[in-house]
Scaffold this motif. Structure first.
Motif, short mmCIF file in Angstrom:
data_model
loop_
_atom_site.label_atom_id
_atom_site.label_comp_id
_atom_site.label_asym_id
_atom_site.label_seq_id
_atom_site.Cartn_x
_atom_site.Cartn_y
_atom_site.Cartn_z
N HIS A 246 0.93 -1.30 -0.07
CA HIS A 246 -0.10 0.04 -0.03
C HIS A 246 0.89 1.24 0.03
N SER B 41 3.85 -1.45 4.87
CA SER B 41 4.47 -1.62 3.48
C SER B 41 5.80 -1.05 3.50
N ALA B 42 5.83 0.08 3.96
CA ALA B 42 7.40 0.68 4.02
C ALA B 42 8.32 0.15 4.93
N LEU C 18 -5.99 2.27 3.23
CA LEU C 18 -5.04 1.58 3.94
C LEU C 18 -3.89 2.39 3.94
N ALA D 236 -3.42 2.88 9.56
CA ALA D 236 -4.70 2.26 9.09
C ALA D 236 -5.22 1.38 10.33
N PRO E 278 2.65 -6.82 4.99
CA PRO E 278 2.77 -5.45 4.40
C PRO E 278 1.55 -5.01 3.81
N GLN E 279 0.70 -6.14 3.43
CA GLN E 279 -0.54 -5.61 2.69
C GLN E 279 -1.49 -4.90 3.68
N ARG E 280 -1.14 -4.92 4.91
CA ARG E 280 -1.98 -4.62 6.11
C ARG E 280 -2.08 -2.91 5.99
N SER E 281 -0.88 -2.33 5.86
CA SER E 281 -1.11 -0.69 5.69
C SER E 281 0.14 -0.22 4.93
N GLY E 282 -0.05 1.08 4.92
CA GLY E 282 0.96 1.85 4.27
C GLY E 282 2.27 1.87 4.79
N ALA F 263 0.78 6.01 8.99
CA ALA F 263 -0.37 5.36 8.17
C ALA F 263 -0.49 4.07 8.45
N MET G 237 5.38 7.59 6.03
CA MET G 237 4.29 6.51 6.21
C MET G 237 4.32 6.18 7.64
#
Lengths: 692, 207
Positions: free
Chosen positions: A272, B140-141, A278, B57, B133-137, B55, B52
């Protein structure tokens, strides 16, 4: 079957589109697709019929000679240029029918402007300038080759991979539709599951790595391999611009790679970074992309400035006026180019303070650019100008590029930018700087250095007509777009409703066909010149009374460039040698020359990364793994073997150099008046009262 | 000593006489340029991470993914690896034989492998608690930054393997020495990046 080819299926073959669903739109797509396939078959068949595979492999595909690698970059650029021009003409033709519609579908139109931008920037402009830098840097600084010859070949392989992927997208499935900038989330998996954006990501990331390695290679070559005595302030101007471009490549490509890979992670693995939900943040993409994208503009234009600098001083037969200020201007542009990227999204809603800061930085970059224009004007001033083809391009450049520069200053003002943002005005502006700025320099450069590379000049009459066609075609195609832009015609729009745009669209399409003819003129120039190569031959190597070291070699130069590495003690090294009356010195003693051996590293990398990019685009996982492993294993195996240098014996160097020097002794120098006729065999008379 | 100095164009090597020196110097310089470029890459991924950090989320945040014990062990292992590599470089410079160099290299490699294993355990824990990583920005970062560093270490390990083979086949020739020197630069560079990660991602995350 499905898993073996990932998500690739028969319905992705653009070749068949027309037969499944006949329309003008699919006819265009399928024709392009067939042209790629038939073109590839013809080329491969021709190589087979002429039994050239062995020659191609030994002399070109495995070579580490910077000159041949440079020429291969140029050829790659030309092939992709043909495609870019064809797309441009199709787009202009669509626009002229686009009042309330047009003959292309919206999707096809979007693909066209995306591929046109991607191809022109990454696979035409970049290979052209990389080709020039490859060819010229070692010759101009008095070196035998690049600092890293094998890496140089690998860079070419990676660039070719990107081009191959973009070409493959003509045959297999659609390309991306979000422009050459590929802004997510529009190009994210949620809006466009693929494969178009995937093609873009892998073509750009892989070829970007190639460009980054090229940049490092050029920078290290210029830093470390200059001939003895060649201090930085003795460097030919082209090398200065190449050095700044190399520094830009080294630092500006990483943002592109990072943006591309993050985009790839978003698309493939559901990360994301730039998504809408998200916590994803699309502004990060815009910042990363333009942190690359703006320096990229100068990556392309700086070497072009270098060519114009060499051009003015050579064809006005004068020392370059204001060398030092030109060097400073080049450096300033390189630095400031990193401080302006935000002007690409003034309207995205950051604070006015930020917009003002970037607006001012953008306007400031016009100052060193202006310095350059004055330097060229002052160099031409009272020079003995020969109005040959390169000077025709230079004349077109002077007028048109200045217009483009002024429109850039207008755009640098955020308040005005709000008015014309995303209109055809922008399209007019960047074509206005890139065509006269970059492409004219490339064409002029081809006329100047072609005789060095191949040993014969290009036909002047064809060259001049072609140059005038480029200038006229450019003016008609792109200058009207300023007007329709101010009238409110958005860019990237497949149709329009205001009949008032029509006259401009008609002029523009006529211009586009003129540019097509100009391209044919370019091909024709080369064709005619090849046929008349005996009449145009300049084996002695200095047809234009050149000033820098590359002219102090035969044409074409031997693989090892220089029989002995020259000693330099001034700017314009070769011109100084001529002033002092001792050019073409015969050395006291010849030595063996050691050169790096041929290698298939670049070709291996090309095959493997093309396989990898294609596999990642179509989710063919086994192929991706095999390709990645192939590169790794090959590199390790390669490092475990010995690769002895090729040794050119002193005897051979002696023989070749002696023959050339003797031929010069027998020849009579030609004056500038005879430069364009067949008395010019590449031994120019020097009028040093004019020259220094 | 002064004699030894005059033989060393590049301080990390002891290349003997002749053309080899200049060539090695060009290559080491070129590698520095590559490292600068790689530093820009890391810098950008750091910057993206910086934007991020908030972020999340609603998903796992810095406190959930930071295990200071594990991070300390990783730090010790990676710094230890770098230290062992320095000894390998020194023995390459001052000793003729190849075995001493190989001995220290094996320490450097084992230690780095240990780092990767402990890091892998952290990754597995993150997956368990849903910090994927698919859970939030933010995640991911985080995965991109820590993972990019981990990939660099893994690539470096492969390189150590290749160099070990080269030392066994060729001995400590000028070419091999120059390559080991470059690998050393890379190895210490990864250490510096890790210091950045461990302070900016983990310490600052829970501070």
């Amino acid at each position: 079957m499905n898993s073996l080819f990932g998500r690739l299926s028969w319905s992705d073959l653009t070749l068949l589109d027309f037969f499944e669903n006949p329309s003008v739109d699919t006819a265009v797509a399928s024709t392009a697709s067939w042209m790629v396939v038939i073109g590839a078959i013809l080329v491969l068949g021709w190589i087979t019929l002429t039994r050239s595979w062995g020659w191609l492999w030994r002399e070109w595909l495995t070579t580490v000679d910077h000159k041949k690698i440079g020429i291969m970059y140029m050829i790659l650029g030309f092939v992709m240029f043909a495609r870019g021009i064809a797309e441009g003409v199709v787009m202009r033709t669509h626009q002229v029918t686009a009042l309330n519609g047009g003959f292309l579908s919206d999707h096809h139109w979007a693909e066209l402007f995306s591929t046109h931008g991607t191809v022109m920037i990454f696979f035409v402009a970049m290979p052209f300038i990389t080709g020039f830098m490859n060819y010229l840097i070692p010759l101009q600084i008095g070196a035998r080759d690049m600092a890293f010859p094998m890496l140089n070949q690998i860079s070419l392989g990676l660039t070719a991979t990107g081009a191959a992927l973009v070409m493959a997208s003509l045959v297999f499935g659609p390309f991306e539709t979000g422009g050459w900038t590929a802004y997510p989330p529009f190009t994210g998996a949620a809006f466009d599951p693929g494969p178009g954006p995937d093609y873009w990501v892998w073509a750009i990331v892989i070829s970007g790595l190639g460009s980054m390695f090229s940049g490092m290679n050029f920078a290290v070559t210029i830093y470390k391999l200059r001939a003895p005595g060649m201090s930085y302030m003795h460097l030919p101007v082209f090398c200065w611009t190449a050095l700044c471009t190399s520094i830009l490549l080294t630092f500006a490509i990483p943002p592109l790679t990072v943006a591309g890979l993050m985009q790839g992670l978003d698309r493939l693995l559901g990360f994301h970074f730039f998504t809408n939900d998200l916590g994803g943040n699309m502004m990060n993409y815009a910042n990363l992309f333009w942190m690359f994208g703006h320096p990229e503009v100068y990556i392309l234009i700086l070497p072009a400035y270098g060519i114009y600098s060499e051009l003015t001083s050579t064809f006005a037969a004068k020392r370059l006026y204001g060398y030092t200020s030109l060097v400073w201007a080049t450096m300033s542009i390189a630095v400031i180019s990193f401080c302006v990227w935000l002007h690409h999204f003034f309207t995205m809603g950051q604070s006015p303070t930020i917009n003002a800061a970037f607006g001012i930085a953008t306007a400031i970059i016009a100052v060193p650019t202006g310095v350059k224009v004055y330097v060229w004007m002052a160099t031409l001033w009272r020079g003995r100008i020969r109005f040959t083809t390169p000077m025709v391009y230079m004349a077109g450049f002077f007028i048109l590029f200045t217009i483009g520069g002024f429109s850039g200053i207008i755009l640098a003002n955020p308040a005005i930018n709000y008015q014309v943002h995303n209109t055809q005005f922008i399209v007019a502006h960047f074509h206005n700087v890139l065509l006269p700025g970059l492409l004219f320099a490339i064409f002029a450069g081809i006329h100047i250095w072609f005789p060095k590379a191949y040993g014969f000049r290009l036909e002047e009459s064809w060259g001049k007509v072609t140059a005038i066609l480029w200038i006229a075609g450019f003016s008609m195609t792109f200058l009207p777009l300023y007007v329709v832009g101010l009238m409110g015609y958005p860019r990237r729009s497949s149709a329009f409703e205001d009949p008032a745009f029509m006259p401009y669209m008609i002029v523009s399409v006529i211009g586009a066909f003129t540019l097509l003819v100009a391209f044919a003129g370019l091909v024709g120039t080369i064709w005619v010149s090849v046929r008349n190569r005996d009449r145009l031959a300049v084996p002695l190597g200095d047809p234009w009374d050149g000033r820098t070291l590359e002219w102090a070699t035969p044409a074409p130069p031997p693989h090892w460039n220089f029989a002995v590495i020259p000693e330099v003690n001034a700017r314009d090294a070769f011109a100084i040698e001529k002033v002092e009356g001792r050019p073409y010195v015969v050395p006291d003693r010849y030595r063996d020359i050691h050169l790096p051996p041929n290698t298939m590293a670049g070709f291996m990398c090309f095959l493997a990364t093309t396989g990898f990019g294609f596999a990642m685009t179509w989710w063919i996982w086994w192929l991706a793994i095999v390709s990645a492993l192939a590169v790794l294993v090959w590199l390790i195996v390669h490092s475990l073997r010995d690769h002895p240098h090729v040794v050119i014996p002193a005897r051979e160097v002696h023989r070749s150099n002696q023959a050339w020097v003797e031929a010069i002794d027998l020849a009579t120098p030609v004056t500038r008046d005879d430069e364009s006729n067949e008395r010019n065999r590449g031994y120019a008379a020097t009028d040093m009262a004019e020259a220094t | 000593m002064s004699n030894a100095k005059s033989l060393n164009v590049h301080p990390g090597m002891n290349l003997g006489y002749g053309e080899g020196e200049h060539e090695a110097e060009v290559k080491v310089f070129g590698f520095w340029v590559f490292l600068m470029s790689d530093l820009v890459t890391f810098g950008l991924v750091f910057a993206i991470f910086g934007t991020m950090t908030g972020a999340t989320a609603g998903g796992p945040g810095p406190h959930d993914v930071t295990n200071l014990t594990s991070v300390s062990i990783q730090t010790a292992l990676l710094l230890g690896s770098s230290f062992a590599f320095s000894w390998a470089s020194l023995s390459m410079k001052y000793h003729e034989g190849r075995w001493r160099t190989l001995f220290y290299l094996s320490f450097a490699a084992t230690s780095a492998l240990g780092f990767l294993i402990v890091e892998g355990l952290d990754f597995m824990h993150w997956i368990e608690i849903g910090a994927v990583p698919q859970r939030s920005g933010y995640l991911s970062a985080l995965w991109a930054l820590v993972g990019l560093h981990g990939l660099h270490v893994a690539a470096g390990l492969l390189w150590v393997g290749a160099m070990t083979a080269q030392i066994l086949i060729f001995g400590l020739t000028d070419t091999v020495k120059s390559r080991v020197t470059r690998l050393g630069l890379y190895w210490h560079f990864l250490d510096i990046v890790w210091v950045g990660i461990f302070s900016m991602v983990f310490l600052a995350g829970i501070a």
